[in-house]
Design an enzyme around this catalytic site. Structure first.
Site, PDB file in Angstrom:
ATOM      1  N   LYS A   1       0.844  10.798  13.558  1.00 42.34           N
ATOM      2  CA  LYS A   1       1.430  11.297  12.306  1.00 42.34           C
ATOM      3  C   LYS A   1       1.966  12.709  12.518  1.00 42.34           C
ATOM      4  CE  LYS A   1      -1.117   8.551   8.930  1.00 42.34           C
ATOM      5  NZ  LYS A   1      -1.896   8.497   7.685  1.00 42.34           N
TER       6      LYS A   1
ATOM      7  N   GLU B   1       0.862  -1.181   0.000  1.00 41.87           N
ATOM      8  CA  GLU B   1       0.000   0.000   0.000  1.00 41.87           C
ATOM      9  C   GLU B   1       0.900   1.232   0.000  1.00 41.87           C
ATOM     10  OE1 GLU B   1      -3.381  -0.308   2.440  1.00 41.87           O
ATOM     11  OE2 GLU B   1      -3.922   1.799   2.236  1.00 41.87           O
TER      12      GLU B   1
ATOM     13  N   GLU C   1     -10.590   4.303   8.902  1.00 46.43           N
ATOM     14  CA  GLU C   1     -10.717   3.869   7.508  1.00 46.43           C
ATOM     15  C   GLU C   1     -11.200   2.419   7.398  1.00 46.43           C
ATOM     16  OE1 GLU C   1      -6.835   4.859   5.828  1.00 46.43           O
ATOM     17  OE2 GLU C   1      -7.558   6.875   5.407  1.00 46.43           O
TER      18      GLU C   1
ATOM     19  N   TRP D   1     -12.945  12.941   1.906  1.00 47.25           N
ATOM     20  CA  TRP D   1     -12.083  12.295   0.917  1.00 47.25           C
ATOM     21  C   TRP D   1     -12.048  13.119  -0.377  1.00 47.25           C
ATOM     22  CZ3 TRP D   1     -13.813   6.399   1.296  1.00 47.25           C
ATOM     23  CH2 TRP D   1     -13.296   5.870   2.495  1.00 47.25           C
TER      24      TRP D   1
ATOM     25  N   GLU E   1       3.798   9.130  -0.916  1.00 42.91           N
ATOM     26  CA  GLU E   1       2.402   9.035  -1.349  1.00 42.91           C
ATOM     27  C   GLU E   1       1.879  10.359  -1.914  1.00 42.91           C
ATOM     28  OE1 GLU E   1      -0.237   7.759   1.778  1.00 42.91           O
ATOM     29  OE2 GLU E   1      -2.035   8.090   0.568  1.00 42.91           O
TER      30      GLU E   1
ATOM     31  N   ASP F   1      -2.786  14.170   7.001  1.00 40.86           N
ATOM     32  CA  ASP F   1      -2.328  12.897   6.449  1.00 40.86           C
ATOM     33  C   ASP F   1      -1.115  13.097   5.539  1.00 40.86           C
ATOM     34  OD1 ASP F   1      -2.133  10.304   5.709  1.00 40.86           O
ATOM     35  OD2 ASP F   1      -4.003  10.189   4.597  1.00 40.86           O
TER      36      ASP F   1
ATOM     37  N   HIS G   1      -4.405  18.447   0.360  1.00 45.89           N
ATOM     38  CA  HIS G   1      -5.357  17.409  -0.044  1.00 45.89           C
ATOM     39  C   HIS G   1      -6.096  17.768  -1.334  1.00 45.89           C
ATOM     40  CE1 HIS G   1      -8.202  14.114   0.369  1.00 45.89           C
ATOM     41  NE2 HIS G   1      -7.565  13.690   1.450  1.00 45.89           N
TER      42      HIS G   1
ATOM     43  N   LYS H   1      -3.772  -0.185  13.883  1.00 44.70           N
ATOM     44  CA  LYS H   1      -4.667   0.833  13.324  1.00 44.70           C
ATOM     45  C   LYS H   1      -6.078   0.376  13.663  1.00 44.70           C
ATOM     46  CE  LYS H   1      -6.106   2.742   8.803  1.00 44.70           C
ATOM     47  NZ  LYS H   1      -5.694   2.925   7.392  1.00 44.70           N
TER      48      LYS H   1
ATOM     49  N   GLU I   1       5.120   9.419  13.695  1.00 45.50           N
ATOM     50  CA  GLU I   1       5.025   8.631  12.462  1.00 45.50           C
ATOM     51  C   GLU I   1       5.255   9.560  11.275  1.00 45.50           C
ATOM     52  OE1 GLU I   1       1.722   5.851  12.020  1.00 45.50           O
ATOM     53  OE2 GLU I   1       1.615   6.300   9.882  1.00 45.50           O
TER      54      GLU I   1
HETATM   55  C1  GCV Z   1      -2.403   2.381   5.348  1.00 42.59           C
HETATM   56  C2  GCV Z   1      -3.712   7.341   4.223  1.00 42.59           C
HETATM   57  C3  GCV Z   1      -3.315   6.440   3.098  1.00 42.59           C
HETATM   58  C4  GCV Z   1      -3.751   4.997   3.368  1.00 42.59           C
HETATM   59  C5  GCV Z   1      -3.132   4.571   4.716  1.00 42.59           C
HETATM   60  C6  GCV Z   1      -3.636   5.531   5.790  1.00 42.59           C
HETATM   61  C7  GCV Z   1      -3.033   5.214   7.152  1.00 42.59           C
HETATM   62  O1  GCV Z   1      -5.085   7.477   4.260  1.00 42.59           O
HETATM   63  O2  GCV Z   1      -3.838   6.892   1.910  1.00 42.59           O
HETATM   64  O3  GCV Z   1      -3.295   4.191   2.334  1.00 42.59           O
HETATM   65  O4  GCV Z   1      -3.472   3.252   5.021  1.00 42.59           O
HETATM   66  O5  GCV Z   1      -3.247   6.836   5.454  1.00 42.59           O
HETATM   67  O6  GCV Z   1      -2.076   5.862   7.502  1.00 42.59           O
HETATM   68  O7  GCV Z   1      -3.534   4.336   7.837  1.00 42.59           O
END
Ligand code: GCV
Length: 723
Positions: free
Chosen positions: A379, A186, A310, A562, A412, A384, A540, A306, A406
C-alpha cells in the site's frame, strides 16, 4: 436515395445508438466523442482525416476499428470513410509494424524499443500523400495508439504534425475489485458489483464492453475480479466458467483477468486437511487447480493474495512465512507465465507497539526469497490509505524483490461517495517521494517501475471505485480518479494538472473557463480534505468499521489498533504519535536522509508532524501559532475552503450540462456540511484534552460533543450491515 444520404441516415442512427437523448448521466465517462464545434478546428481535422484503414484482422483490431469509427464519425460530424488503400491525402492508417502496408514504411528500424504495448503516432509522407500512422509491435500497442489519437481530438489538439512514441513504464497496470460473489462491494460506494455472477456466463451485460473500453483507453491491462477477503468458491468450475466469459470480453482490449486466491481453498473446496504450503498434497492441489483455471482461461494472469491479515488464512497458520506461501502459488503458475501479487498489508493478531512498523518487519527479512514471478504488493503508506501518509518504508527496502504499488481509488477514508477529492495529487506525492535507497533520486516511482533495481516485473494496482451506478463511480468527479490511476500507472511522471485538464476536456468540454475552474477545484480538493479531516499528520480518526465521518473518540474495541485513540494519543500534554527514536522508532525503517529531517519536530515537514511526533498543545509551529491554535485554524480553513469549492462550481452553471452540474452541486453541499461536521467533532473532542478555547476569529461548533458522539450509521455503505 444517393449513397451519401444513405450513409448520413446510418450515421444519424448510429449516433442515436451511442449517444441516447437521455442527457448527460455520466455513463459515457471520458469517451463521449462530442462533435467539434470550433469551425476552424473542425476544418483542420477534416483536412487531416479523409479516411481511415486498419488491415489487421483479429478481435483486437475489430475493437480498434469500432472505436476509431465511433470516435471519428461523432467528432467530425459525418461518416468518415473506411478505405482499403492509401488512395488519397489524409488517411489514418492503424496497424502493426508488420501489417502489409505499414511494413513497407520500415517503421521498426526508425523506432526505439517500444515493447509489446507501446505505439507510435506519426505524420508521414507515403506515395506523395500525407498520412497519419498509428502503429505498434502488437495489436495491443495499436489499440492504445488509437485511443491516444482519439484523445488528441477529444482534447482538441492539433494533429497536423504528429511525432509521438509512447510506451508504459510499468508492466502490470491493474484494478483490484473488492467485489464479493453476492455482488456487494467491500468499501464500494457506487452501487453493486458490475459482475452479475448469477446471470453469467450466458448473459453478457453490454456494460462489460464499456468497462473494457474505458480501461484500455487509459492503458489498464489487468483486473482482479474478486475481493482480497476472498471466497474460495470463485475457484470452482461453476464460477470459472463465468470468469472465462468475462475474460473473453476483456481479452480483445488487452485486459487479463486475475483472481484472489484464498489460502485455505485446498481445505474449503479441495477436501484436504491442511493448506500448509510445504505439504506435497497441497502443492499438487494448487498445481492441478491452476491447470484447470488455464483450461478455462488460457491467458489467466494469476493471483492476488491477502494472507495472515485481518483474519484471512495464510502460511503463518502453519508456521511458514510469506515467501513460502507465495512461492507455492508461484510454482503452480510459472508454467503458464502467471504471476502472484502477494500483499504486504499484514498485521498480527498480537497488537504491536506500532502497527505501521509491521509490514516492514515481516517482509524486509524475506527480500530475495521470492520466486521471480512474485511481486509484493505494498500500500502507498504504512497504515491504510489515510488521507495523507508518508510513503511506505518497504519501498526501497527490498531491492531484490519487485514491489508493486497499491493505491486506493475508492474513497474509503476520503468522504466515500459524496466528497469531491481528486486523488492524483495524493498518488503523485507518493510516486515522487525520494526513498534515498540508492542515493538522491531513488523515487518510489523508480522502485515500482523496476528501473531502480532493473526488475523485469513491475506493477501498480488500484482498488477500484466502480460499481453498477449509472455513472460508474457514484460521484461524477470520482471518474477522474479511475482515469488518473490508469494514466499514472502507464506513466508515473505525468502531472496531476495535465491529467485533470485532459479528463475535464473529454468529460465536460474544452471551454477554457470550464477547464481552469474544474482543474483548480480538483487540484485543491485533496489538500482541503486533509485539512478538514486529518490536518498536520493526524490519521485513523474516522468512524468505527464503516469509516464514515469523524470519530476520534473511538476506544475499547477488540483491537487497540482499530481505535482512534491508539493513533492520535491525545492527552493533557499534547497530540500525536511519537514515532521518532524516543517513541516507537518507526522512523528507523527509513533511510538516514529521511530520519535526519523527520526525527525532530522543528525540522519535520508539518504535514507529517503528528504522524511522527507527540507535540505539546502550546508548542509553536511554523505559522508562529501554538499547536492547538494551528489545529483549529487548519480544521476551519478546510471546512471553509469547501465553500470556495462550491462558489467555483456554481460559476459553471450553464457552461456544462445541467444534469452533472446539479449532481456535483448537491454533493458539494453534502461535502460542505460534512466538512463542518469533521471540524466541529474533532475540535470539540480534542478540546477536552487541550482545555484551550477555539480562537476568537473562528466559527464555533453549534452542537455539543455529545451530539456528534451519538451519531450512528448502521447501514453505511461499503460494509455488510450489522444490526
Ligand atoms: C479488503 C482496510 C479496509 C478493509 C480492507 C483492508 C485490506 O482495512 O478497511 O476493508 O479489506 O484494508 O486492504 O485488505
Amino acid at each position: 436515395m444517393s449513397k451519401r444520404s444513405k450513409l448520413c441516415i446510418i450515421f444519424a442512427l448510429s449516433c442515436l445508438a451511442s449517444f441516447p437523448l437521455r442527457g448527460e448521466d455520466g455513463y459515457n465517462l471520458w469517451l463521449r466523442y462530442t462533435p467539434v464545434s470550433d469551425k476552424q478546428l473542425l476544418e483542420a481535422y477534416r483536412n487531416s482525416i479523409g479516411g481511415w484503414m486498419i488491415e489487421n484482422s483479429s478481435p483486437t483490431a475489430d475493437a480498434a476499428r469500432r472505436e476509431l469509427r465511433m470516435g471519428l464519425d461523432a467528432m467530425l460530424g459525418h461518416p468518415v470513410e473506411e478505405v482499403k488503400t492509401l488512395k488519397y491525402n489524409g488517411i489514418i492508417i492503424a496497424g502493426t509494424f508488420d501489417s502489409p502496408t505499414l511494413s513497407r514504411l520500415d517503421l521498426k528500424s526508425q523506432t526505439k524499443d517500444i515493447g509489446a504495448e507501446g505505439y507510435i503516432i506519426r505524420t508521414m509522407r507515403y506515395a506523395d500523400r500525407n498520412i497519419t500512422v498509428i502503429a505498434g509491435e502488437t495489436e495491443r500497442g495499436m489499440l492504445y495508439g488509437v485511443f491516444h489519437f482519439l484523445r488528441l481530438l477529444q482534447t482538441r489538439q492539433p494533429i497536423g504534425q504528429l511525432s509521438i512514441e509512447n510506451a508504459p513504464k510499468t508492466r502490470v497496470r491493474i484494478l483490484n475489485h473488492w467485489d464479493n460473489l453476492d455482488r456487494t462491494i467491500e468499501r464500494g460506494y457506487a452501487g453493486f458489483s458490475l459482475w452479475d455472477w448469477h446471470k453469467l456466463p450466458e448473459y453478457i451485460d453490454p456494460r462489460y464492453y464499456d468497462y473494457a473500453r474505458a480501461n484500455a483507453s487509459v492503458g489498464i491491462n489487468g483486473t482482479v475480479l474478486t475481493n482480497v477477503n476472498a471466497n474460495a468458491l470463485i475457484l470452482t468450475p461453476a464460477y470459472l466458467k463465468k470468469v472465462a466469459a468475462l475474460a473473453d470480453v476483456f481479452r480483445p482490449y488487452g485486459i487479463r483477468v486475475y483472481l484472489t486466491a484464498r489460502f485455505s481453498a485446498p481445505i474449503e473446496i479441495g477436501q484436504l486437511k491442511t493448506a500448509d504450503p510445504l505439504d506435497p498434497q497441497v502443492q499438487e492441489w494448487w498445481k492441478q487447480k491452476v491447470r484447470e483455471i488455464y483450461q478455462y482461461i488460457p491467458d489467466f494472469g494469476g493471483f492476488t493474495v491477502k494472507a495472515n491479515s485481518e483474519g484471512q488464512p495464510g502460511p503463518q497458520n502453519y508456521k511458514r512465512n510469506h515467501a513460502e506461501g507465495a512461492n507455492m502459488l508461484a510454482d503452480a503458475l510459472k508454467p503458464f507465465n502467471g504471476i502472484v501479487m502477494w500483499r504486504a498489508f499484514v498485521y498480527d493478531n498480537k497488537v504491536p507497539v506500532d502497527r505501521t512498523k509491521q509490514a516492514y518487519d515481516e517482509f524486509k527479512p524475506l527480500d530475495g526469497k521470492f520466486r521471480s514471478n512474485v511481486m509484493v504488493q505494498v500500500k502507498n503508506g504504512p497504515l491504510d490509505f489515510q488521507p495523507r501518509e508518508p510513503f511506505h518504508p518497504l519501498f526501497g527496502a527490498m531491492p531484490s524483490t519487485p514491489l508493486m504499488m497499491e493505491f486506493q481509488i475508492t474513497q474509503e477514508y476520503l468522504g466515500q461517495a459524496t466528497h469531491l477529492v481528486y486523488l492524483a495529487p495524493l498518488f503523485k506525492e507518493v510516486l515522487d517521494a525520494d526513498t534515498y535507497s540508492k542515493g538522491n533520486g531513488s523515487s518510489v516511482g523508480k522502485v515500482l517501475d523496476g528501473s531502480l533495481e532493473e526488475h523485469q516485473l513491475s506493477g501498480m494496482a488500484g482498488v477500484a471505485n466502480i460499481g453498477n451506478d449509472r455513472n460508474w463511480c457514484g460521484h461524477p468527479i470520482a471518474q477522474s480518479n479511475w482515469y488518473a490511476f490508469g494514466r499514472l500507472a502507464w506513466d508515473h511522471t505525468l502531472s496531476p494538472e495535465q491529467i485533470a485538464a485532459e479528463w475535464i476536456r473529454m468529460t465536460f468540454n474544452s471551454n477554457p473557463e470550464v477547464v481552469n475552474t474544474i482543474t483548480n477545484v480538483m487540484m485543491a480538493s485533496r489538500e482541503i480534505t486533509v485539512k478538514y479531516m486529518t490536518p498536520l499528520g493526524l490519521h485513523h480518526i474516522m468512524g468505527y468499521n464503516h469509516h464514515y465521518g469523524p470519530a476520534p473518540w473511538i476506544k475499547d474495541k477488540p483491537r487497540a489498533d482499530w481505535t482512534s485513540v491508539y493513533y492520535h494519543r491525545a492527552d493533557e500534554q499534547g497530540l500525536g504519535f511519537n514515532r521518532s527514536s524516543s517513541g516507537s522508532n518507526a522512523l528507523e525503517q527509513y533511510q538516514p536522509q529521511i530520519r535526519k529531517i523527520y526525527e525532530e519536530g522543528e525540522t519535520c515537514p508539518e504535514e507529517f508532524l503528528l504522524w511522527f511526533h507527540h507535540v505539546s498543545w502550546d508548542e509553536k509551529v511554523r505559522s508562529g501559532r501554538t499547536l492547538w491554535d494551528e489545529l483549529c485554524h487548519q480544521y476551519d480553513e478546510g471546512a471553509d475552503s469547501v465553500k470556495w469549492m462550491q462558489e467555483q462550481w456554481n460559476s459553471l452553471e450553464g457552461k456544462i450540462d445541467d444534469d452533472r452540474f446539479l449532481h456535483v452541486k448537491t454533493f458539494l453541499h453534502i461535502q460542505q456540511q460534512e466538512a463542518v461536521w469533521w471540524r466541529n467533532a474533532c475540535l470539540l473532542y480534542f478540546q477536552t484534552f487541550s482545555k484551550r478555547p477555539i480562537p476568537k476569529d473562528l466559527e464555533k461548533p453549534d452542537q455539543a460533543l455529545e451530539h456528534y458522539q451519538a451519531q450512528e450509521f448502521r447501514f453505511a455503505p461499503g460494509i455488510r450491515p450489522r444490526w
